[in-house]
Each structure stands twice: as C-alpha cells, then as structure tokens.
Scaffold this motif. Sequence first.
Motif, PDB file in Angstrom:
ATOM      1  N   VAL A 293       0.873  -1.169   0.000  1.00 57.93           N
ATOM      2  CA  VAL A 293       0.000   0.000   0.000  1.00 57.93           C
ATOM      3  C   VAL A 293       0.915   1.226   0.000  1.00 57.93           C
ATOM      4  O   VAL A 293       1.732   1.395   0.907  1.00 57.93           O
ATOM      5  CB  VAL A 293      -0.945   0.002   1.217  1.00 57.93           C
ATOM      6  N   THR A 294       0.768   2.064  -1.038  1.00 54.71           N
ATOM      7  CA  THR A 294       1.650   3.208  -1.248  1.00 54.71           C
ATOM      8  C   THR A 294       0.850   4.497  -1.157  1.00 54.71           C
ATOM      9  O   THR A 294      -0.218   4.614  -1.750  1.00 54.71           O
ATOM     10  CB  THR A 294       2.321   3.110  -2.636  1.00 54.71           C
ATOM     11  N   PHE A 295       1.397   5.455  -0.418  1.00 57.75           N
ATOM     12  CA  PHE A 295       0.776   6.764  -0.221  1.00 57.75           C
ATOM     13  C   PHE A 295       1.640   7.811  -0.907  1.00 57.75           C
ATOM     14  O   PHE A 295       2.848   7.887  -0.657  1.00 57.75           O
ATOM     15  CB  PHE A 295       0.677   7.037   1.279  1.00 57.75           C
ATOM     16  N   LEU A 296       1.029   8.593  -1.801  1.00 60.07           N
ATOM     17  CA  LEU A 296       1.737   9.612  -2.564  1.00 60.07           C
ATOM     18  C   LEU A 296       1.208  10.987  -2.184  1.00 60.07           C
ATOM     19  O   LEU A 296       0.028  11.273  -2.363  1.00 60.07           O
ATOM     20  CB  LEU A 296       1.549   9.363  -4.063  1.00 60.07           C
ATOM     21  N   LEU A 297       2.089  11.805  -1.640  1.00 57.85           N
ATOM     22  CA  LEU A 297       1.750  13.158  -1.196  1.00 57.85           C
ATOM     23  C   LEU A 297       2.468  14.182  -2.058  1.00 57.85           C
ATOM     24  O   LEU A 297       3.560  13.914  -2.559  1.00 57.85           O
ATOM     25  CB  LEU A 297       2.245  13.384   0.241  1.00 57.85           C
ATOM     26  N   GLY A 298       1.872  15.350  -2.184  1.00 58.88           N
ATOM     27  CA  GLY A 298       2.537  16.439  -2.885  1.00 58.88           C
ATOM     28  C   GLY A 298       1.610  17.628  -2.986  1.00 58.88           C
ATOM     29  O   GLY A 298       0.453  17.574  -2.559  1.00 58.88           O
TER      30      GLY A 298
ATOM     31  N   ALA B 192       7.424  16.119  -5.792  1.00 58.02           N
ATOM     32  CA  ALA B 192       7.574  17.546  -6.100  1.00 58.02           C
ATOM     33  C   ALA B 192       8.206  17.637  -7.481  1.00 58.02           C
ATOM     34  O   ALA B 192       9.166  16.911  -7.769  1.00 58.02           O
ATOM     35  CB  ALA B 192       8.444  18.249  -5.069  1.00 58.02           C
ATOM     36  N   ALA B 193       7.659  18.485  -8.332  1.00 55.84           N
ATOM     37  CA  ALA B 193       8.169  18.680  -9.691  1.00 55.84           C
ATOM     38  C   ALA B 193       8.264  17.359 -10.448  1.00 55.84           C
ATOM     39  O   ALA B 193       9.170  17.145 -11.247  1.00 55.84           O
ATOM     40  CB  ALA B 193       9.519  19.393  -9.659  1.00 55.84           C
ATOM     41  N   GLY B 194       7.338  16.448 -10.162  1.00 60.07           N
ATOM     42  CA  GLY B 194       7.305  15.158 -10.839  1.00 60.07           C
ATOM     43  C   GLY B 194       8.313  14.156 -10.322  1.00 60.07           C
ATOM     44  O   GLY B 194       8.416  13.045 -10.851  1.00 60.07           O
ATOM     45  N   LEU B 195       9.054  14.514  -9.290  1.00 57.37           N
ATOM     46  CA  LEU B 195      10.089  13.640  -8.759  1.00 57.37           C
ATOM     47  C   LEU B 195       9.687  13.089  -7.397  1.00 57.37           C
ATOM     48  O   LEU B 195       9.356  13.866  -6.490  1.00 57.37           O
ATOM     49  CB  LEU B 195      11.403  14.410  -8.632  1.00 57.37           C
ATOM     50  N   PRO B 196       9.729  11.757  -7.222  1.00 58.25           N
ATOM     51  CA  PRO B 196       9.350  11.174  -5.939  1.00 58.25           C
ATOM     52  C   PRO B 196      10.527  11.138  -4.962  1.00 58.25           C
ATOM     53  O   PRO B 196      11.664  10.897  -5.339  1.00 58.25           O
ATOM     54  CB  PRO B 196       8.942   9.745  -6.317  1.00 58.25           C
TER      55      PRO B 196
ATOM     56  N   ALA C  35      -0.255  20.816  -5.329  1.00 59.38           N
ATOM     57  CA  ALA C  35      -1.052  20.864  -6.552  1.00 59.38           C
ATOM     58  C   ALA C  35      -0.125  20.784  -7.760  1.00 59.38           C
ATOM     59  O   ALA C  35       0.922  21.440  -7.797  1.00 59.38           O
ATOM     60  CB  ALA C  35      -1.875  22.148  -6.588  1.00 59.38           C
ATOM     61  N   ARG C  36      -0.493  19.962  -8.720  1.00 57.81           N
ATOM     62  CA  ARG C  36       0.259  19.791  -9.974  1.00 57.81           C
ATOM     63  C   ARG C  36       1.705  19.343  -9.744  1.00 57.81           C
ATOM     64  O   ARG C  36       2.597  19.651 -10.516  1.00 57.81           O
ATOM     65  CB  ARG C  36       0.250  21.074 -10.802  1.00 57.81           C
ATOM     66  N   SER C  37       1.931  18.582  -8.681  1.00 55.75           N
ATOM     67  CA  SER C  37       3.280  18.109  -8.370  1.00 55.75           C
ATOM     68  C   SER C  37       3.661  16.854  -9.134  1.00 55.75           C
ATOM     69  O   SER C  37       4.844  16.507  -9.191  1.00 55.75           O
ATOM     70  CB  SER C  37       3.400  17.829  -6.865  1.00 55.75           C
ATOM     71  N   GLY C  38       2.678  16.154  -9.696  1.00 52.31           N
ATOM     72  CA  GLY C  38       2.943  14.899 -10.396  1.00 52.31           C
ATOM     73  C   GLY C  38       2.551  13.669  -9.605  1.00 52.31           C
ATOM     74  O   GLY C  38       2.815  12.549 -10.025  1.00 52.31           O
ATOM     75  N   LYS C  39       1.889  13.866  -8.474  1.00 46.50           N
ATOM     76  CA  LYS C  39       1.533  12.730  -7.620  1.00 46.50           C
ATOM     77  C   LYS C  39       0.520  11.799  -8.272  1.00 46.50           C
ATOM     78  O   LYS C  39       0.646  10.573  -8.178  1.00 46.50           O
ATOM     79  CB  LYS C  39       1.062  13.200  -6.244  1.00 46.50           C
ATOM     80  N   SER C  40      -0.488  12.336  -8.959  1.00 48.26           N
ATOM     81  CA  SER C  40      -1.476  11.483  -9.630  1.00 48.26           C
ATOM     82  C   SER C  40      -0.836  10.700 -10.771  1.00 48.26           C
ATOM     83  O   SER C  40      -1.108   9.511 -10.950  1.00 48.26           O
ATOM     84  CB  SER C  40      -2.638  12.320 -10.171  1.00 48.26           C
ATOM     85  N   ARG C  41       0.013  11.368 -11.527  1.00 50.40           N
ATOM     86  CA  ARG C  41       0.716  10.691 -12.624  1.00 50.40           C
ATOM     87  C   ARG C  41       1.592   9.581 -12.075  1.00 50.40           C
ATOM     88  O   ARG C  41       1.667   8.492 -12.634  1.00 50.40           O
ATOM     89  CB  ARG C  41       1.548  11.712 -13.407  1.00 50.40           C
ATOM     90  N   ARG C  42       2.280   9.829 -10.977  1.00 52.24           N
ATOM     91  CA  ARG C  42       3.131   8.812 -10.339  1.00 52.24           C
ATOM     92  C   ARG C  42       2.290   7.607  -9.914  1.00 52.24           C
ATOM     93  O   ARG C  42       2.675   6.465 -10.153  1.00 52.24           O
ATOM     94  CB  ARG C  42       3.856   9.434  -9.144  1.00 52.24           C
TER      95      ARG C  42
END
Length: 168
Positions: free
Chosen positions: A3-8, A159-163, A10-17
């Motif tokens: 189970v992975t949690f992605l935070l960021g 942040a900026a598309g980078l995890p 607005a428009r940080s790239g979290k949904s794409r990740r």
Amino acid sequence: MTVTFLLGGARSGKSRRAQVLAEQASPSRVFIATAEPLDDEMARRIARHQADRAEGWRTVEAPLDLAPALGEAKPDEAIVIDCLTLWLSNLMHHGRDVEDETARLCAALPAATKPVFLVSNELGLGLVPESPIGRAFRDAQGRLNQAVASACDVVEFVAAGLPLRLKG
C-alpha cells in the motif's frame, strides 16, 4: 500487497506517479475517484484525468465511502484512490465524522490483497489559512495524511514530478 501513499502539492505529479506505479503493477486497474463534477471547471479536470489514463482502467465513483470501494476491486486489479483531499472535503461538506471515516479507511488498507496507491495533497507547507474553516480543513488534512501514512507500507513525497521516498 504493498500500500503506497503519494503526497505532494497541486500539480506536483503525484497522480501521474500513482498511475504509472499502478500500470507497472498490473495490466488491469481500478481508479477510485473521489471528485464530483459540481461545476464546469471540475468536470473538465475529471475529463482530463480520464483522458490521461490508458487502456486497462476501470473507474469507480466513491466521493464518500472509500473503505467499501476498496472491496469492489477485482482480484487482479491494482487500485488508485485519487484523491484524499477531495474525499476529506466531501466528508466535511456532508457532515460526516472525519475521524471515524479515516479510521475505517486505515483499517481497510492492511487487508488489501492487491497493490493500492493513494493520492493526497500536502497542505501544511503553505501559509496559514486566513479563515477558521480554512484552518480547520488544513488541520484535518494533516491529521488524515498522518493516519494514512502510518497505515501504508510506502510513502512518497512528489515535487516537480520527482518522488522522494519517506517510508518503506
């Protein structure tokens, strides 16, 4: 399963990740959507998110009841829940008990039998909101994020598309 949690932000790239990770995890995926198209702008955002997803995605609308929605995934589907910030807003708008709903969601996560990817905004890095409701929402979001992060195997800040891996 992980189970992975992605935070960021607005428009940080979290949904794409989350989408990329789910596509790597399984050829069959379910997108559990919390957004409701209450105005034209939100409808356009939802349509853009849908267009960004390739073949192999199924959508389940769950603006309020996330824990039961997890159980609706098919055995071979990776799960993306996007996003917990809109879910929180929906809960507060409908007068639901945020702590109880958070506990239900967190209790369901360890029982996942397929990969789960949750997306949420990190609101605590900005200015203190001017209004009491803004501060209450920011605080509730922080508590929600802490509870979910505690229940997850992996936590990443995007942040900026980078995890950046924070846990796991």
